[in-house]
Design a protein around this motif. Structure first.
Motif, PDB file in Angstrom:
ATOM      1  N   VAL A  84      19.721  14.048   8.646  1.00 30.14           N
ATOM      2  CA  VAL A  84      19.367  13.822  10.039  1.00 30.14           C
ATOM      3  C   VAL A  84      20.641  14.075  10.834  1.00 30.14           C
ATOM      4  O   VAL A  84      21.702  13.538  10.500  1.00 30.14           O
ATOM      5  N   THR A  85      20.538  14.929  11.846  1.00 31.69           N
ATOM      6  CA  THR A  85      21.691  15.228  12.690  1.00 31.69           C
ATOM      7  C   THR A  85      21.430  14.669  14.086  1.00 31.69           C
ATOM      8  O   THR A  85      20.361  14.120  14.346  1.00 31.69           O
ATOM      9  N   SER A  86      22.373  14.854  14.974  1.00 27.98           N
ATOM     10  CA  SER A  86      22.193  14.384  16.344  1.00 27.98           C
ATOM     11  C   SER A  86      21.134  15.191  17.082  1.00 27.98           C
ATOM     12  O   SER A  86      20.616  14.749  18.099  1.00 27.98           O
ATOM     13  N   SER A  87      20.774  16.353  16.536  1.00 30.10           N
ATOM     14  CA  SER A  87      19.792  17.193  17.227  1.00 30.10           C
ATOM     15  C   SER A  87      18.509  17.452  16.456  1.00 30.10           C
ATOM     16  O   SER A  87      17.598  18.095  16.966  1.00 30.10           O
ATOM     17  N   GLY A  88      18.396  16.970  15.214  1.00 26.49           N
ATOM     18  CA  GLY A  88      17.189  17.234  14.435  1.00 26.49           C
ATOM     19  C   GLY A  88      17.345  16.853  12.976  1.00 26.49           C
ATOM     20  O   GLY A  88      18.033  15.898  12.641  1.00 26.49           O
ATOM     21  N   TRP A  89      16.712  17.624  12.094  1.00 29.42           N
ATOM     22  CA  TRP A  89      16.758  17.336  10.660  1.00 29.42           C
ATOM     23  C   TRP A  89      16.776  18.647   9.871  1.00 29.42           C
ATOM     24  O   TRP A  89      16.353  19.687  10.357  1.00 29.42           O
ATOM     25  N   THR A  90      17.265  18.544   8.622  1.00 29.25           N
ATOM     26  CA  THR A  90      17.321  19.668   7.682  1.00 29.25           C
ATOM     27  C   THR A  90      17.004  19.147   6.290  1.00 29.25           C
ATOM     28  O   THR A  90      17.473  18.081   5.898  1.00 29.25           O
ATOM     29  N   ALA A  91      16.215  19.913   5.533  1.00 31.62           N
ATOM     30  CA  ALA A  91      15.915  19.571   4.141  1.00 31.62           C
ATOM     31  C   ALA A  91      16.240  20.763   3.259  1.00 31.62           C
ATOM     32  O   ALA A  91      15.952  21.913   3.616  1.00 31.62           O
ATOM     33  N   GLU A  92      16.866  20.485   2.112  1.00 36.91           N
ATOM     34  CA  GLU A  92      17.162  21.511   1.113  1.00 36.91           C
ATOM     35  C   GLU A  92      16.056  21.456   0.068  1.00 36.91           C
ATOM     36  O   GLU A  92      15.861  20.412  -0.570  1.00 36.91           O
ATOM     37  N   LEU A  93      15.334  22.575  -0.091  1.00 38.95           N
ATOM     38  CA  LEU A  93      14.124  22.605  -0.914  1.00 38.95           C
ATOM     39  C   LEU A  93      14.134  23.706  -1.952  1.00 38.95           C
ATOM     40  O   LEU A  93      14.904  24.659  -1.858  1.00 38.95           O
ATOM     41  N   GLU A  94      13.170  23.577  -2.846  1.00 41.73           N
ATOM     42  CA  GLU A  94      12.891  24.638  -3.796  1.00 41.73           C
ATOM     43  C   GLU A  94      11.430  24.534  -4.194  1.00 41.73           C
ATOM     44  O   GLU A  94      10.901  23.447  -4.390  1.00 41.73           O
ATOM     45  N   VAL A  95      10.766  25.674  -4.278  1.00 42.43           N
ATOM     46  CA  VAL A  95       9.418  25.727  -4.841  1.00 42.43           C
ATOM     47  C   VAL A  95       9.423  26.844  -5.877  1.00 42.43           C
ATOM     48  O   VAL A  95       9.895  27.941  -5.619  1.00 42.43           O
ATOM     49  N   GLU A  96       8.969  26.491  -7.082  1.00 46.28           N
ATOM     50  CA  GLU A  96       8.983  27.428  -8.206  1.00 46.28           C
ATOM     51  C   GLU A  96       7.570  27.648  -8.699  1.00 46.28           C
ATOM     52  O   GLU A  96       6.808  26.693  -8.866  1.00 46.28           O
ATOM     53  N   ASN A  97       7.221  28.899  -8.960  1.00 43.91           N
ATOM     54  CA  ASN A  97       5.900  29.235  -9.473  1.00 43.91           C
ATOM     55  C   ASN A  97       5.971  29.369 -10.987  1.00 43.91           C
ATOM     56  O   ASN A  97       6.390  30.387 -11.518  1.00 43.91           O
ATOM     57  N   ASP A  98       5.541  28.328 -11.672  1.00 45.87           N
ATOM     58  CA  ASP A  98       5.488  28.318 -13.131  1.00 45.87           C
ATOM     59  C   ASP A  98       4.030  28.481 -13.571  1.00 45.87           C
ATOM     60  O   ASP A  98       3.556  27.794 -14.462  1.00 45.87           O
ATOM     61  N   THR A  99       3.290  29.355 -12.868  1.00 49.46           N
ATOM     62  CA  THR A  99       1.906  29.665 -13.225  1.00 49.46           C
ATOM     63  C   THR A  99       1.819  31.161 -13.511  1.00 49.46           C
ATOM     64  O   THR A  99       2.722  31.919 -13.152  1.00 49.46           O
ATOM     65  N   PRO A 100       0.719  31.601 -14.100  1.00 47.14           N
ATOM     66  CA  PRO A 100       0.583  33.028 -14.406  1.00 47.14           C
ATOM     67  C   PRO A 100       0.054  33.861 -13.237  1.00 47.14           C
ATOM     68  O   PRO A 100      -0.327  35.016 -13.416  1.00 47.14           O
ATOM     69  N   MET A 101       0.014  33.297 -12.040  1.00 43.85           N
ATOM     70  CA  MET A 101      -0.558  34.018 -10.908  1.00 43.85           C
ATOM     71  C   MET A 101       0.328  33.930  -9.680  1.00 43.85           C
ATOM     72  O   MET A 101       1.234  33.111  -9.611  1.00 43.85           O
ATOM     73  N   THR A 102       0.040  34.756  -8.713  1.00 42.43           N
ATOM     74  CA  THR A 102       0.771  34.762  -7.443  1.00 42.43           C
ATOM     75  C   THR A 102       0.145  33.744  -6.495  1.00 42.43           C
ATOM     76  O   THR A 102      -1.072  33.578  -6.456  1.00 42.43           O
ATOM     77  N   LEU A 160      10.970  32.098   4.348  1.00 41.13           N
ATOM     78  CA  LEU A 160       9.977  31.885   3.296  1.00 41.13           C
ATOM     79  C   LEU A 160       9.370  33.227   2.899  1.00 41.13           C
ATOM     80  O   LEU A 160       9.107  34.064   3.772  1.00 41.13           O
ATOM     81  N   PRO A 161       9.127  33.429   1.617  1.00 39.28           N
ATOM     82  CA  PRO A 161       8.469  34.671   1.217  1.00 39.28           C
ATOM     83  C   PRO A 161       6.980  34.595   1.563  1.00 39.28           C
ATOM     84  O   PRO A 161       6.411  33.509   1.656  1.00 39.28           O
ATOM     85  N   ALA A 162       6.354  35.739   1.729  1.00 40.47           N
ATOM     86  CA  ALA A 162       4.911  35.771   1.980  1.00 40.47           C
ATOM     87  C   ALA A 162       4.155  35.405   0.706  1.00 40.47           C
ATOM     88  O   ALA A 162       3.088  34.793   0.760  1.00 40.47           O
ATOM     89  N   ARG A 163       4.722  35.760  -0.439  1.00 40.69           N
ATOM     90  CA  ARG A 163       4.089  35.508  -1.737  1.00 40.69           C
ATOM     91  C   ARG A 163       5.133  35.031  -2.735  1.00 40.69           C
ATOM     92  O   ARG A 163       6.290  35.416  -2.660  1.00 40.69           O
ATOM     93  N   LEU A 164       4.653  34.222  -3.673  1.00 41.94           N
ATOM     94  CA  LEU A 164       5.513  33.720  -4.743  1.00 41.94           C
ATOM     95  C   LEU A 164       4.876  34.154  -6.071  1.00 41.94           C
ATOM     96  O   LEU A 164       3.944  33.521  -6.561  1.00 41.94           O
ATOM     97  N   PRO A 165       5.347  35.268  -6.655  1.00 42.15           N
ATOM     98  CA  PRO A 165       4.755  35.747  -7.905  1.00 42.15           C
ATOM     99  C   PRO A 165       5.122  34.846  -9.091  1.00 42.15           C
ATOM    100  O   PRO A 165       6.010  33.998  -8.986  1.00 42.15           O
ATOM    101  N   PRO A 166       4.455  35.039 -10.237  1.00 41.42           N
ATOM    102  CA  PRO A 166       4.758  34.231 -11.416  1.00 41.42           C
ATOM    103  C   PRO A 166       6.253  34.286 -11.755  1.00 41.42           C
ATOM    104  O   PRO A 166       6.870  35.345 -11.720  1.00 41.42           O
ATOM    105  N   GLY A 167       6.826  33.126 -12.035  1.00 42.06           N
ATOM    106  CA  GLY A 167       8.229  33.031 -12.421  1.00 42.06           C
ATOM    107  C   GLY A 167       9.203  33.048 -11.252  1.00 42.06           C
ATOM    108  O   GLY A 167      10.393  32.828 -11.438  1.00 42.06           O
ATOM    109  N   ALA A 168       8.729  33.284 -10.051  1.00 44.10           N
ATOM    110  CA  ALA A 168       9.618  33.359  -8.884  1.00 44.10           C
ATOM    111  C   ALA A 168       9.811  31.978  -8.267  1.00 44.10           C
ATOM    112  O   ALA A 168       9.015  31.061  -8.478  1.00 44.10           O
ATOM    113  N   SER A 169      10.881  31.851  -7.482  1.00 49.79           N
ATOM    114  CA  SER A 169      11.108  30.611  -6.754  1.00 49.79           C
ATOM    115  C   SER A 169      11.728  30.942  -5.404  1.00 49.79           C
ATOM    116  O   SER A 169      12.279  32.023  -5.209  1.00 49.79           O
ATOM    117  N   TRP A 170      11.592  30.011  -4.490  1.00 50.28           N
ATOM    118  CA  TRP A 170      12.272  30.086  -3.198  1.00 50.28           C
ATOM    119  C   TRP A 170      13.155  28.859  -3.108  1.00 50.28           C
ATOM    120  O   TRP A 170      12.704  27.737  -3.332  1.00 50.28           O
TER     121      TRP A 170
END
Length: 188
Positions: free
Chosen positions: A62-80, A126-136
Protein backbone atom coordinates in the motif's frame (compact mmCIF):
# COMPACT_ATOMS: atom_id res chain seq x y z
CA UNK A 1 -15.58 -28.11 4.16
CA UNK A 2 -14.61 -27.28 0.55
CA UNK A 3 -11.71 -24.96 -0.09
CA UNK A 4 -12.63 -21.31 -0.29
CA UNK A 5 -11.65 -21.01 -3.93
CA UNK A 6 -14.06 -23.79 -4.94
CA UNK A 7 -16.96 -21.94 -3.37
CA UNK A 8 -16.02 -18.85 -5.32
CA UNK A 9 -16.17 -20.58 -8.68
CA UNK A 10 -19.90 -19.96 -8.65
CA UNK A 11 -19.18 -16.27 -8.86
CA UNK A 12 -20.51 -14.94 -12.14
CA UNK A 13 -17.68 -13.35 -14.09
CA UNK A 14 -19.97 -10.59 -15.25
CA UNK A 15 -20.72 -9.65 -11.65
CA UNK A 16 -17.01 -9.37 -10.95
CA UNK A 17 -16.40 -7.12 -13.90
CA UNK A 18 -19.41 -4.98 -13.01
CA UNK A 19 -18.17 -4.59 -9.42
CA UNK A 20 -21.08 -6.24 -7.66
CA UNK A 21 -21.78 -5.26 -4.10
CA UNK A 22 -24.29 -5.20 -1.35
CA UNK A 23 -26.98 -2.56 -0.92
CA UNK A 24 -26.22 -2.56 2.79
CA UNK A 25 -23.43 -0.26 3.89
CA UNK A 26 -20.62 -2.07 5.74
CA UNK A 27 -19.41 -0.68 9.05
CA UNK A 28 -17.20 2.36 8.59
CA UNK A 29 -13.50 1.46 8.78
CA UNK A 30 -11.05 3.65 10.68
CA UNK A 31 -9.83 5.43 7.51
CA UNK A 32 -7.30 4.83 4.77
CA UNK A 33 -4.53 2.36 5.41
CA UNK A 34 -1.10 4.01 5.67
CA UNK A 35 1.79 2.84 3.48
CA UNK A 36 2.81 -0.75 4.21
CA UNK A 37 4.67 -3.51 2.42
CA UNK A 38 4.44 -7.24 3.08
CA UNK A 39 6.13 -10.27 1.54
CA UNK A 40 3.61 -12.99 0.74
CA UNK A 41 4.16 -16.67 0.15
CA UNK A 42 0.71 -17.59 -1.11
CA UNK A 43 0.41 -20.52 -3.51
CA UNK A 44 -3.03 -21.88 -4.37
CA UNK A 45 -3.84 -24.61 -6.91
CA UNK A 46 -7.15 -25.19 -8.63
CA UNK A 47 -7.99 -27.96 -8.52
CA UNK A 48 -5.81 -29.13 -5.66
CA UNK A 49 -4.90 -32.41 -7.39
CA UNK A 50 -4.03 -33.15 -11.02
CA UNK A 51 -3.77 -30.60 -13.81
CA UNK A 52 -4.28 -27.14 -12.31
CA UNK A 53 -3.93 -23.43 -12.60
CA UNK A 54 -1.54 -22.21 -9.92
CA UNK A 55 -2.14 -18.76 -8.40
CA UNK A 56 0.70 -17.19 -6.40
CA UNK A 57 1.12 -13.89 -4.60
CA UNK A 58 4.65 -12.78 -3.74
CA UNK A 59 4.08 -9.34 -2.23
CA UNK A 60 1.58 -6.59 -1.52
CA UNK A 61 2.21 -2.90 -0.99
CA UNK A 62 0.00 0.00 0.00
CA UNK A 63 1.50 3.34 -1.02
CA UNK A 64 0.40 6.91 -0.42
CA UNK A 65 -1.31 6.85 -3.81
CA UNK A 66 -2.62 3.29 -4.24
CA UNK A 67 -1.62 -0.37 -4.10
CA UNK A 68 0.58 -2.91 -5.93
CA UNK A 69 0.57 -6.72 -5.86
CA UNK A 70 3.30 -9.05 -7.13
CA UNK A 71 1.60 -12.05 -8.76
CA UNK A 72 2.08 -15.18 -10.76
CA UNK A 73 -0.36 -17.43 -12.58
CA UNK A 74 0.92 -20.70 -14.01
CA UNK A 75 -0.89 -23.01 -16.41
CA UNK A 76 -0.19 -26.57 -15.29
CA UNK A 77 -3.00 -27.98 -17.47
CA UNK A 78 -2.86 -29.54 -20.94
CA UNK A 79 -4.87 -26.71 -22.50
CA UNK A 80 -4.74 -23.00 -23.21
CA UNK A 81 -6.60 -20.51 -21.02
CA UNK A 82 -7.67 -17.14 -22.35
CA UNK A 83 -7.45 -14.14 -20.03
CA UNK A 84 -10.65 -12.28 -20.82
CA UNK A 85 -9.96 -8.61 -21.43
CA UNK A 86 -13.44 -7.44 -22.36
CA UNK A 87 -15.16 -5.40 -21.14
CA UNK A 88 -12.43 -5.15 -18.48
CA UNK A 89 -9.94 -7.48 -16.91
CA UNK A 90 -11.24 -8.70 -13.58
CA UNK A 91 -7.86 -8.76 -11.84
CA UNK A 92 -7.71 -6.66 -8.69
CA UNK A 93 -8.54 -6.75 -4.98
CA UNK A 94 -11.61 -7.22 -2.83
CA UNK A 95 -11.88 -6.03 0.77
CA UNK A 96 -13.59 -8.14 3.44
CA UNK A 97 -14.37 -7.45 7.10
CA UNK A 98 -12.65 -10.64 8.30
CA UNK A 99 -10.15 -13.27 7.24
CA UNK A 100 -12.76 -16.02 7.67
CA UNK A 101 -13.40 -18.23 4.66
CA UNK A 102 -17.01 -18.50 5.74
CA UNK A 103 -17.56 -14.77 5.13
CA UNK A 104 -16.36 -15.06 1.55
CA UNK A 105 -18.28 -18.28 0.90
CA UNK A 106 -21.51 -16.88 2.35
CA UNK A 107 -21.22 -13.59 0.49
CA UNK A 108 -20.46 -15.45 -2.74
CA UNK A 109 -23.44 -17.76 -2.17
CA UNK A 110 -25.69 -14.73 -1.48
CA UNK A 111 -24.34 -12.91 -4.57
CA UNK A 112 -23.18 -10.19 -2.17
CA UNK A 113 -19.43 -9.97 -2.76
CA UNK A 114 -17.78 -6.59 -2.20
CA UNK A 115 -17.03 -4.62 -5.32
CA UNK A 116 -13.89 -5.44 -7.22
CA UNK A 117 -11.22 -2.76 -7.07
CA UNK A 118 -9.75 -3.48 -10.49
CA UNK A 119 -6.09 -3.24 -11.30
CA UNK A 120 -5.36 -0.45 -13.77
CA UNK A 121 -1.74 -1.25 -14.61
CA UNK A 122 0.03 -4.54 -15.33
CA UNK A 123 3.80 -4.87 -15.68
CA UNK A 124 4.49 -6.68 -17.91
CA UNK A 125 1.12 -6.65 -19.71
CA UNK A 126 -1.15 -9.63 -19.13
CA UNK A 127 -1.00 -12.10 -22.00
CA UNK A 128 -4.16 -12.71 -24.02
CA UNK A 129 -3.63 -16.46 -23.63
CA UNK A 130 -1.75 -18.74 -21.27
CA UNK A 131 -0.75 -21.94 -23.12
CA UNK A 132 0.12 -25.21 -21.33
CA UNK A 133 3.26 -24.86 -19.21
CA UNK A 134 3.32 -21.05 -19.51
CA UNK A 135 3.15 -18.54 -16.69
CA UNK A 136 2.77 -14.81 -16.22
CA UNK A 137 4.79 -13.14 -13.47
CA UNK A 138 4.35 -9.45 -12.84
CA UNK A 139 2.65 -6.72 -10.89
CA UNK A 140 -0.82 -5.29 -10.92
CA UNK A 141 -1.60 -1.94 -9.39
CA UNK A 142 -4.21 0.77 -9.09
CA UNK A 143 -4.56 4.22 -7.56
CA UNK A 144 -6.80 4.91 -4.60
CA UNK A 145 -6.82 4.25 -0.86
CA UNK A 146 -7.69 0.96 0.83
CA UNK A 147 -9.46 1.00 4.18
CA UNK A 148 -7.43 0.14 7.27
CA UNK A 149 -8.68 -2.79 9.30
CA UNK A 150 -10.14 -4.66 6.33
CA UNK A 151 -8.76 -7.84 4.77
CA UNK A 152 -7.43 -7.81 1.20
CA UNK A 153 -7.96 -10.80 -1.06
CA UNK A 154 -6.43 -10.83 -4.53
CA UNK A 155 -8.62 -11.61 -7.54
CA UNK A 156 -7.28 -13.41 -10.62
CA UNK A 157 -9.54 -13.62 -13.60
CA UNK A 158 -11.59 -13.99 -15.67
CA UNK A 159 -10.00 -17.13 -17.12
CA UNK A 160 -11.74 -18.87 -20.03
CA UNK A 161 -10.88 -22.37 -21.26
CA UNK A 162 -9.99 -22.66 -24.94
CA UNK A 163 -11.67 -26.01 -25.54
CA UNK A 164 -12.94 -28.47 -22.97
CA UNK A 165 -11.33 -27.95 -19.56
CA UNK A 166 -9.89 -30.81 -17.50
CA UNK A 167 -12.33 -32.69 -15.31
CA UNK A 168 -13.32 -30.70 -12.24
CA UNK A 169 -12.64 -27.31 -13.84
CA UNK A 170 -15.30 -24.96 -15.17
CA UNK A 171 -15.18 -23.42 -18.61
CA UNK A 172 -14.63 -19.96 -17.12
CA UNK A 173 -14.02 -18.57 -13.67
CA UNK A 174 -12.27 -15.99 -11.54
CA UNK A 175 -10.12 -16.91 -8.53
CA UNK A 176 -10.36 -15.06 -5.22
CA UNK A 177 -7.47 -16.03 -2.98
CA UNK A 178 -8.04 -18.26 0.02
CA UNK A 179 -5.41 -16.17 1.81
CA UNK A 180 -5.95 -12.60 2.96
CA UNK A 181 -3.87 -9.74 4.33
CA UNK A 182 -5.14 -7.49 7.16
CA UNK A 183 -4.51 -3.85 6.34
CA UNK A 184 -2.84 -2.18 9.31
CA UNK A 185 -4.10 1.14 10.59
CA UNK A 186 -0.66 2.37 11.70
CA UNK A 187 2.76 2.43 10.10
CA UNK A 188 5.47 0.26 11.61
Amino acid sequence: MPRLGLGLLLLAAAALVAGCGSNEAPPLPPGPAPPQNVALDWVERFPEQGPALVFSAHGFEVTSSGWTAELEVENDTPMTWRIAQSPATAFGVMLFTSDEAEEVEQRSHDDDLPGLRPARTFDPALPARLPPGASWVGTMSAPGPLAAGLHVRLVFGRLVAVGTPPEGMPTEFSWITDHSYALRSTQL
